[in-house]
Design an enzyme around this catalytic site. Structure first.
Site: not given
Ligand code: FPP
Length: 248
Positions: A18, A22, A35, A65, A129
């Site tokens: 998460d 931010r 991302h 979601e 793994l």
């Molecule tokens: C949360 O940050 C993160 C996600 C919803 C997606 C996580 C995805 C990746 C790291 C990239 C793709 C994954 C792989 C396995 C290659 P947020 O956008 O909710 O952050 P915020 O809460 O600060 O808005």
């Protein structure tokens, strides 16, 4: 790193990655950049997990979601996941990593489902793994699908309702065959499960870290593992570690 870490390595670590948005906002960057940087943290984490001997690493990549986000962000997240599989699959395979995908596969877009299946098929026989990617995943949805599958068996007379046990439910979940997570880490300071592995987390240890996911690193991961090693897990029973003296 102390000896403690290597005396108690969790078999299964699950991570709620998460804080990408931010991280980017704090730098005046578009969320997309968070991302993107997050994928680099994924690579570093997968490598570190393999190095320390973790057997299962589950990453919450895209929740059921997350489709509610603006279309541009959804497209970007799916693009990053597809690029990760295309670019990193050969290397993961070389590292003997097995890939499993959990989440609802029904009605998935035709540009993503074949890639997920290819990643699983290519790496099926690998023994180091297991990287579990939670995609289009929501725990209540997963439990709901398991219940439907059991109810169908009861309806067809293949199963008696009174024979349904926790083990039988386990075997119908997307995580069938994967041990429950020993440790669940969530980055970004939020302290909730957000519909992630609700059934499987019954006895998991939780670690909430203030760092945003793009800043997650091998060092942060190892320090979390070190703190995990010092925890006293009881599974509803009594402590196996000697009790500390009162006041100590
Ligand atoms: C949360 O940050 C993160 C996600 C919803 C997606 C996580 C995805 C990746 C790291 C990239 C793709 C994954 C792989 C396995 C290659 P947020 O956008 O909710 O952050 P915020 O809460 O600060 O808005």
């Amino acid at each position: 790193m102390s000896d403690l870490l290597f005396s108690t390595v969790p078999e299964h670590v699950a991570i709620i990655m998460d804080g990408n948005g931010r991280w980017a906002s704090a730098r005046g960057l578009p969320r997309t950049m968070g991302h993107r940087k997050g994928v680099e943290a994924v690579r570093e984490t997968v490598r570190a997990a393999g190095d320390v001997g973790i057997k299962y690493l589950t990453l919450f990549a895209f929740s059921s979601e997350n489709w509610r986000r603006p279309e541009t962000e959804v497209t970007d997240l799916l693009g990053l996941l597809k690029a990760f599989i295309r670019r990193d699959l050969a290397e993961l395979h070389r590292q003997n990593v097995r890939i499993r995908v959990i989440g609802d596969r029904n009605n998935l877009r035709s540009d993503i489902l074949p890639l997920l299946i290819e990643a699983e098929e290519t790496t099926r026989a690998n023994t180091a793994l297991t990287l579990v990617i939670a995609f289009n995943y929501g725990s209540r949805d997963e439990i709901g699908r398991a219940v439907i599958s059991l109810a169908k068996d009861v309806e067809a007379g293949r199963l008696r309702a009174q024979d349904i046990t926790p083990a039988l439910i386990d075997a119908r979940l997307d995580t069938a065959g994967i041990p429950d997570p020993d440790l669940i880490i969530r980055t970004s300071g939020e302290e909730r499960l957000s519909n992630f592995l609700l059934w499987q987390a019954a006895y998991s240890e939780f670690m909430f870290m203030p760092d945003y996911w793009p800043d997650f690193s091998r060092d942060l991961f190892l320090s979390a593992l070190e703190r995990y090693a010092a925890r006293d897990r009881r599974f509803g029973g009594l402590s196996v570690k000697p009790a500390a003296a009162v006041g100590s």
